[in-house]
Design an enzyme around this catalytic site. Structure first.
Site, mmCIF file in Angstrom:
data_model
loop_
_atom_site.group_PDB
_atom_site.id
_atom_site.type_symbol
_atom_site.label_atom_id
_atom_site.label_comp_id
_atom_site.label_asym_id
_atom_site.label_seq_id
_atom_site.Cartn_x
_atom_site.Cartn_y
_atom_site.Cartn_z
ATOM 1 N N ASP A 175 0.878 -1.194 0.000
ATOM 2 C CA ASP A 175 0.000 0.000 0.000
ATOM 3 C C ASP A 175 0.906 1.232 0.000
ATOM 4 O OD1 ASP A 175 -1.641 2.158 0.652
ATOM 5 O OD2 ASP A 175 -2.906 0.987 1.992
ATOM 6 N N TYR A 196 -1.881 10.035 -3.299
ATOM 7 C CA TYR A 196 -2.020 11.210 -4.178
ATOM 8 C C TYR A 196 -0.979 12.282 -3.784
ATOM 9 C CZ TYR A 196 -6.701 9.509 -5.645
ATOM 10 O OH TYR A 196 -7.754 8.783 -6.132
ATOM 11 N N ARG A 203 -0.298 15.119 8.574
ATOM 12 C CA ARG A 203 -0.929 14.236 9.581
ATOM 13 C C ARG A 203 -0.357 14.528 10.961
ATOM 14 N NH1 ARG A 203 -1.998 8.501 6.262
ATOM 15 N NH2 ARG A 203 -2.270 9.553 4.265
ATOM 16 N N ASP A 253 -3.641 2.362 -5.407
ATOM 17 C CA ASP A 253 -2.361 2.317 -4.684
ATOM 18 C C ASP A 253 -2.141 1.052 -3.867
ATOM 19 O OD1 ASP A 253 -3.918 2.779 -2.368
ATOM 20 O OD2 ASP A 253 -2.321 3.972 -1.472
ATOM 21 N N GLU A 254 -2.969 0.046 -4.082
ATOM 22 C CA GLU A 254 -2.782 -1.198 -3.325
ATOM 23 C C GLU A 254 -2.664 -2.369 -4.283
ATOM 24 O OE1 GLU A 254 -5.460 -2.104 -0.021
ATOM 25 O OE2 GLU A 254 -6.081 -0.014 -0.111
HETATM 26 P P1 DGT Z 1 -1.981 5.883 3.560
HETATM 27 O O1 DGT Z 1 -2.127 4.630 2.761
HETATM 28 O O2 DGT Z 1 -2.740 5.854 4.829
HETATM 29 O O3 DGT Z 1 -0.561 6.310 3.785
HETATM 30 O O4 DGT Z 1 -2.664 7.075 2.738
HETATM 31 P P2 DGT Z 1 -3.277 7.050 1.275
HETATM 32 O O5 DGT Z 1 -3.468 8.469 0.868
HETATM 33 O O6 DGT Z 1 -2.456 6.248 0.364
HETATM 34 O O7 DGT Z 1 -4.699 6.428 1.533
HETATM 35 P P3 DGT Z 1 -5.354 5.150 0.895
HETATM 36 O O8 DGT Z 1 -4.321 4.107 0.649
HETATM 37 O O9 DGT Z 1 -6.493 4.810 1.767
HETATM 38 O O10 DGT Z 1 -5.959 5.660 -0.464
HETATM 39 C C1 DGT Z 1 -5.185 5.877 -1.636
HETATM 40 C C2 DGT Z 1 -5.624 7.137 -2.348
HETATM 41 O O11 DGT Z 1 -6.995 7.039 -2.694
HETATM 42 C C3 DGT Z 1 -5.502 8.374 -1.500
HETATM 43 O O12 DGT Z 1 -4.236 8.984 -1.676
HETATM 44 C C4 DGT Z 1 -6.623 9.241 -1.961
HETATM 45 C C5 DGT Z 1 -7.653 8.294 -2.507
HETATM 46 N N1 DGT Z 1 -8.768 8.093 -1.568
HETATM 47 C C6 DGT Z 1 -8.770 7.319 -0.464
HETATM 48 N N2 DGT Z 1 -9.960 7.343 0.129
HETATM 49 C C7 DGT Z 1 -10.754 8.130 -0.625
HETATM 50 C C8 DGT Z 1 -12.130 8.540 -0.544
HETATM 51 O O13 DGT Z 1 -12.861 8.170 0.362
HETATM 52 N N3 DGT Z 1 -12.585 9.381 -1.530
HETATM 53 C C9 DGT Z 1 -11.776 9.773 -2.564
HETATM 54 N N4 DGT Z 1 -12.293 10.582 -3.496
HETATM 55 N N5 DGT Z 1 -10.499 9.412 -2.667
HETATM 56 C C10 DGT Z 1 -9.998 8.601 -1.724
HETATM 57 MG MG MG Z 2 -2.118 4.180 0.608
#
Ligand code: DGT
Ligand code: MG
Length: 527
Positions: free
Chosen positions: A30, A35, A67, A122-123
């Site tokens: 992951d 983004y 964060r 991203d996974e």
């Molecule tokens: P992490 O994995 O906790 O370090 O953070 P992220 O940003 O990689 O979060 P993740 O893996 O849950 O989701 C990957 C990307 O998907 C994130 O960068 C933005 C998008 N994303 C996640 N959740 C949502 C959502 O509920 N709505 C929208 N529009 N985009 C989302």
């Molecule tokens: Mg992620």
């Protein structure tokens, strides 16, 4: 009725040992603050500063600097700025760059195992079981963190397999960092569910391996049922109505009540998940079956206008086909006709094409080839005339082109380019259209596969997908078969009957109650 503690523990271990045998090694990758990382790669001046990615009025994600200052994923922009006034906001509405990076990540992971399943942008799950050395001369040390809070160590050999998996995961993550500049978290476990869950225990840019004897502690450490992937808001609401709001309550819920609320299949699945059991396979992510584009417009009435529109559309679609790299053998035209009564009707026609073999020398052919484009235009206009009678007046408000029937990028015929070239397939004693039972299916030699150059390996894997029966997550393997039942009979049963048999088997193992006239008895081999 509440379970006594002792009974409950018995239930845990019986369920955990019965259906999941720690044979696989699954890596879950992951990407950290996905983004936001892509934006920081595109604009390095953003690094080290709190950065949020906005879509509409939400901060969909933020980097770890933000964060640390209290910004959370999916906060409204207003709250995020209240928490962190210095937050820089980048617009994340256009997903193009995130999609492109996602493809690159997928390609890197594919260079480690053909079994990569993409989950969102991203996974990825990667099954690396085939890369594990069976009897290594030295025991490997786990790379990264270990999730293990039990006195027990499993003796089936899974600890060594997982240790090797952790080293592969480390290599993958280093590769992603070195080649793409992107950091990630890794989870290593014997099934997909646990790999995904354990990967979140140390973030960002870290990895964690779950030892199998600690799988239930990992599940029990989850705060909410919603933290179990597979339990979404709809299922959660139904469970709440039943008074089930903790992992323990789901584990000990009566199957008949769960079935009544959710249906047998889901009830079974989610109760298994609550024990950390997940037998689902890593499914190789398919490439699209067709590539095309459509264009809607105010009514046009002449062939000249149609030709112009189709030519533009064809250029766009050919660019996509070229990027994809495979060769199509079907071309479809879709037309939306406007009738005098002003209702519109869509109609399509398709035909077989010889893509890249119709003109010039084979080395010079390609999608950009003008002669080929002219040939395709002629084919498209022929298809158009099969839909529209040009002798009477007509109006068209949409044109669409799509290519399908893809083979690999090689111009040789699929037969010549087949997997059989590399892996002699054993002749089946059964009729060719009859699927072989799992125990008789020819397994490809994975060591040969690994030795192939990456482009050939890709072709071979595509061939495999085209020629072998595609892995059906619902199709059982011999190892899924309940004890005492003939695997060949079991594999041919309808899904519902198989599920019922498996449910009975589980119930039998989880409780001490014995039924004398259950379904399993009908399928047991005479002993
Ligand atoms: P992490 O994995 O906790 O370090 O953070 P992220 O940003 O990689 O979060 P993740 O893996 O849950 O989701 C990957 C990307 O998907 C994130 O960068 C933005 C998008 N994303 C996640 N959740 C949502 C959502 O509920 N709505 C929208 N529009 N985009 C989302
Ligand atoms: Mg992620």
């Amino acid at each position: 009725m509440e379970e006594e503690d002792g009974d409950h523990d018995f239930l845990f271990s019986a369920a955990a040992q019965s259906t999941d045998r720690h044979e696989r090694v699954i890596v879950h990758i992951d990407i950290d603050c996905y983004y936001a990382q892509v934006e920081m790669i595109l604009n390095p001046s953003l690094r080290g500063k709190p950065l949020g990615i906005k879509q509409k009025n939400l901060v969909v994600t933020c980097n770890y600097e933000a964060r640390a200052l209290g910004v959370e994923k999916l906060m409204t922009i207003k709250s995020a700025l209240e928490k962190c006034p210095s937050l820089i906001l980048a617009n994340g509405e256009d997903l193009k760059n995130y999609r492109e990076m996602s493809e690159k990540i997928y390609k890197v992971l594919q260079s480690y195992s053909p079994f990569v399943e993409k989950l969102g942008l991203d996974e990825n799950f990667v099954d690396v079981t085939h890369k594990i050395v069976k009897s290594p001369e030295v025991q490997h040390v786990i790379s990264g963190h270990t999730f293990h809070d039990s006195e027990d160590i499993c003796t089936c050999g899974c600890t060594e397999r997982l240790a090797q998996g952790s080293l592969i995961a480390q290599k993958m993550r280093d590769h992603l960092r070195d080649e793409l500049g992107i950091t990630s978290c890794g989870g290593i476990a014997f099934n997909k569910l646990l790999a995904k869950l354990v990967g979140t225990t140390h973030k960002p840019n870290q990895q964690t391996t779950l030892l199998s004897t600690s799988s239930l502690s990992l599940i029990k450490s989850l705060k909410h049922l919603r933290n179990i992937p597979g339990i979404g808001s709809a299922i959660n609401r139904k469970l709440e109505v039943l008074g089930i709001n903790t992992i323990e309550k789901l584990q000990s819920a009566e199957m008949c009540k769960l079935t009544e609320a959710l249906g047998g299949k889901t009830a079974n699945q989610i109760q298994q998940l609550s024990f950390g059991i997940d037998n689902s396979h890593v499914k190789i992510t398919d490439r699209p079956k067709s590539i095309g584009a459509e264009d809607g417009f105010i009514p046009i009435r002449s062939e000249g206008e149609v030709r112009k529109k189709l030519s533009c559309l064809l250029n766009r679609v050919l660019e996509l086909v070229e990027k994809d790299g495979r060769k199509p053998c079907q071309l479809k035209l879709t037309v939306r006709k406007l009738h005098p009564s002003s209702h519109s009707v869509r109609e399509s026609r398709q035909t077989t094409i010889e893509y890249g073999t119709g003109t010039g020398s084979s080395t010079q052919q390609g999608p950009g080839d003008e002669k080929q484009k002219m040939k395709l235009m002629t084919t498209l206009m022929n298809l158009f005339e099969r839909i529209i009678d040009c002798d009477v007046s007509w109006q068209v408000t949409l044109l669409g082109i799509s290519f399908s029937g893809f083979s690999s990028g090689n111009s040789e015929s699929p037969a010549k380019n087949s997997i059989n070239k590399y892996f002699p397939v054993k002749k089946s004693p059964l009729r060719s259209e009859e699927p072989l039972p799992p125990s008789k299916r020819c397994r490809f030699d994975e060591s040969v596969l690994q030795e192939l150059p990456p482009d050939i390996r890709q072709e071979v894997l595509e061939d495999m997908q085209n020629q072998l029966p595609s892995p059906d997550p619902q199709k059982p393997t011999d190892s899924d078969c309940p004890k005492g039942v003939d695997p060949l009979v079991f594999c041919e049963l309808p899904v519902e009957i198989r599920e019922e048999l498996l449910a009975e088997e589980r119930t039998k193992k989880q409780t001490t109650i014995k039924k004398s006239n259950n379904l399993l008895q009908y399928f047991r081999k005479a002993s």
